[in-house]
Design an enzyme around this catalytic site. Structure first.
Site, PDB file in Angstrom:
ATOM      1  N   ASN A 196      -5.976 -10.492   1.985  1.00  0.00           N
ATOM      2  CA  ASN A 196      -5.736  -9.874   3.291  1.00  0.00           C
ATOM      3  C   ASN A 196      -5.375 -10.931   4.339  1.00  0.00           C
ATOM      4  O   ASN A 196      -5.803 -10.850   5.473  1.00  0.00           O
ATOM      5  CB  ASN A 196      -7.007  -9.109   3.702  1.00  0.00           C
ATOM      6  CG  ASN A 196      -6.778  -8.177   4.861  1.00  0.00           C
ATOM      7  OD1 ASN A 196      -5.865  -7.367   4.834  1.00  0.00           O
ATOM      8  ND2 ASN A 196      -7.608  -8.297   5.886  1.00  0.00           N
ATOM      9  N   GLY A 246      -2.160 -11.902   5.207  1.00  0.00           N
ATOM     10  CA  GLY A 246      -0.789 -11.837   5.726  1.00  0.00           C
ATOM     11  C   GLY A 246      -0.697 -11.257   7.124  1.00  0.00           C
ATOM     12  O   GLY A 246      -1.484 -10.388   7.501  1.00  0.00           O
ATOM     13  N   GLN A 259     -10.021 -17.771   3.513  1.00  0.00           N
ATOM     14  CA  GLN A 259      -9.421 -18.710   2.581  1.00  0.00           C
ATOM     15  C   GLN A 259      -9.165 -20.046   3.284  1.00  0.00           C
ATOM     16  O   GLN A 259      -9.389 -20.175   4.495  1.00  0.00           O
ATOM     17  CB  GLN A 259      -8.139 -18.144   1.973  1.00  0.00           C
ATOM     18  CG  GLN A 259      -6.908 -18.184   2.848  1.00  0.00           C
ATOM     19  CD  GLN A 259      -5.633 -17.890   2.057  1.00  0.00           C
ATOM     20  OE1 GLN A 259      -5.039 -16.835   2.216  1.00  0.00           O
ATOM     21  NE2 GLN A 259      -5.203 -18.824   1.217  1.00  0.00           N
ATOM     22  N   LYS A 273       6.784  -4.493   1.953  1.00  0.00           N
ATOM     23  CA  LYS A 273       7.216  -5.813   2.419  1.00  0.00           C
ATOM     24  C   LYS A 273       8.233  -5.715   3.549  1.00  0.00           C
ATOM     25  O   LYS A 273       8.542  -6.709   4.201  1.00  0.00           O
ATOM     26  CB  LYS A 273       7.850  -6.606   1.264  1.00  0.00           C
ATOM     27  CG  LYS A 273       6.942  -6.819   0.068  1.00  0.00           C
ATOM     28  CD  LYS A 273       5.789  -7.746   0.392  1.00  0.00           C
ATOM     29  CE  LYS A 273       4.936  -8.030  -0.831  1.00  0.00           C
ATOM     30  NZ  LYS A 273       3.684  -8.750  -0.481  1.00  0.00           N
TER      31      LYS A 273
END
Length: 513
Positions: free
Chosen positions: A114, A116, A190, A389
């Site tokens: 998650n 992006g 991250q 996308k």
């Protein structure tokens, strides 16, 4: 930062028979990067934060020294050793048996990547906050799916969100609204790596709290490293979780499939990658290959230019990676603590806002397959790969082609074809704000095969599109498709605002062909 030593680099270089100029400069560049990272760590005042940042920079430094070493030695895959995967390396989904015991779900956790921002669609916040269907966001749909899974099977599958520094605050704010629902949500961040100036091969940021634009999240391959260092991996194992289903938050087809979980247990596989048949739209997707008898992920960035057409062809590589991954958590812990995980480096060239060229070193999660025992692919139906996308993808998802059942997209049974329409919206529809402005309401496309729209075009309410429809507004011109219009097998170009809701829009006031 005394722990940042280029020993791993020197060990690799030491084994070469001769040292050319490129290799000799590798040590210099490694030392320069180490010194800069030490300086970055020293800018963090809080001891706990400094320790965490130190660990992050050590991971980055290891990736960087691998990059230098591989670049110096020109390490590339030998194309002649790449073969199509064998029958034992790709299992057809249709051959999987039905699940025997639904209590296996209590050994499962679901992780959504998650991190992006959806910048390609003109978004500034977390992409997962975009409303995609019936006023629900990507995250809303995921939560609804897992709640239904848990309720139906009396299970307790937790949801884990791996955020990036770009999306973490946004995500924490969004998930507050799920506080009263029967679902446990865990978030972890991250890694945050410094962008590298292409000219100097030194980090762009000058301090740990430097502007966000000088940092980057190093791809979904970082998920294994981040799971370990965040403590989430240990937490899952302590809860009795043995399996993890990983997918991208923008893939609306990536729902928990008990058949694949059962197959993973039956086959004693430690890693399963869902692949699906390649179409013309997927030629750049990574694919599973047989390399010296072992299954590996081959990404487009690793393919030499002279073999690019071979890679894109469906003759040799018929499938591609959906990035839906199933991982054995005990095996993951063993690998991370014993040998570590060396994933192929993807060099991603970028440019700063001022045009300065930079490099981002990234990795792909699917590349981990080579580290696990009995890792293989399962060839799944295309319905398990529905990523959003672009705004062209969004139009398809929002349309009457799909409905929702418990947060899951279901294709309309009235659709006469198994395949979905091909939709190509031009640059005027590229950003989400433009897309929303140009459609008063999403057209009915149940009988559509192909849609191409370019130029300054607006759609009214209750428009129906059938067959092949191409609408082209030339530069400086505008086309308005009126309310109630039906376009069937039409090529329209011209400059007209229609004010009457014509039943057929092949009217002479368009340059209609």
């Amino acid at each position: 930062m005394a722990t940042l030593r280029p020993d791993s680099l020197n060990a690799r270089v030491r084994g070469t028979s001769h040292i050319d100029f490129k290799t000799a400069t590798t040590g210099v560049q490694g030392k320069a990067m180490r010194n800069e990272l030490s300086r970055l760590v020293s800018t963090v005042q809080d001891p706990d934060q400094r320790r965490a940042f130190d660990v992050e920079m050590q991971s980055f430094f290891y990736l960087f020294t691998r990059y230098l070493s591989e670049r110096a030695q020109s390490q590339e895959l030998v194309w002649d050793r790449i073969k199509s995967p064998g029958d034992d390396q790709i299992v057809p989904y249709a051959s999987l048996p039905a699940p025997k015991d639904m209590s296996l779900l209590n050994k499962l956790a679901v992780l959504k990547v998650n991190g992006g921002l959806g910048t390609s669609m003109g978004m500034t916040g977390a992409k997962s906050a975009l409303e995609v269907k019936d006023d629900m966001t990507f995250l809303d749909l995921t939560v609804r799916q897992i709640e239904h899974l848990n309720t139906t099977n009396r299970a307790d599958v937790p949801l884990i969100l791996m955020t990036s520094f770009n999306t973490h605050e946004d995500t924490l704010r969004i998930i507050k609204k799920y506080a009263n629902q029967q679902l446990r949500i865990t978030t972890f961040n991250q890694s945050r790596y410094p962008r590298i100036a292409k000219e100097t091969l030194l980090p762009v940021p000058k301090s740990a709290d430097d502007d966000k634009k000088n940092w980057y999240p190093p791809g979904h391959g970082d998920v294994f490293n981040a799971l370990l260092h965040s403590g989430v991996l240990e937490q899952l194992l302590a809860e009795g979780r043995e399996y993890l289903f990983i997918s991208n938050s923008d893939n609306l087809g990536a729902v928990v499939d008990e058949k694949i979980l059962q197959h993973m247990i039956d086959s004693q596989s430690e890693f399963i990658m869902e692949v699906t048949d390649k179409t013309k739209a997927d030629v750049k997707g990574g694919t599973l290959v047989d390399y010296d008898g072992k299954v590996r992920l081959l990404e487009v960035a690793q393919v030499p230019s002279e073999h690019m057409e071979d890679f894109k062809s469906v003759r040799k590589f018929k499938i591609f990676n959906t990035n839906n991954l199933w991982v054995n958590l005990r095996a993951l812990k063993h690998i991370m603590e014993a040998e570590g995980m060396e994933l192929e480096i993807i060099v991603n060239p970028k440019a700063m806002d001022d045009g300065t060229p930079v490099v981002q070193l990234e990795t792909a999660a699917g590349a981990a397959i080579k580290h696990f025992r009995n890792g293989h692919g399962v060839n799944v139906p295309r319905s398990r790969f529905l990523p959003v996308k672009s705004c062209s993808d969004l139009l398809l998802i929002k349309s009457d082609i799909y409905s929702l059942e418990h947060g899951q997209l279901v294709i309309n049974p009235s659709r006469m074809f198994e395949t979905t329409p091909v939709i190509k919206l031009g640059d005027h529809f590229k950003k989400i704000q433009q897309f929303q402005k140009r459609f008063k309401k999403i057209p009915k496309i149940l009988e559509l095969d192909h849609l191409t729209v370019t130029g300054d075009v607006y759609f009214g309410r209750n428009v129906t599109l059938r067959g092949t429809v191409i609408v082209v507004a030339n530069e400086g011109q505008r086309i308005d498709i009126p309310d109630g219009c039906v376009l069937e097998n039409r090529l329209l170009s011209g400059n007209l605002t229609m004010t009457v809701p014509w039943i057929s829009c092949g009217d002479a006031r368009f340059d209609s062909k």
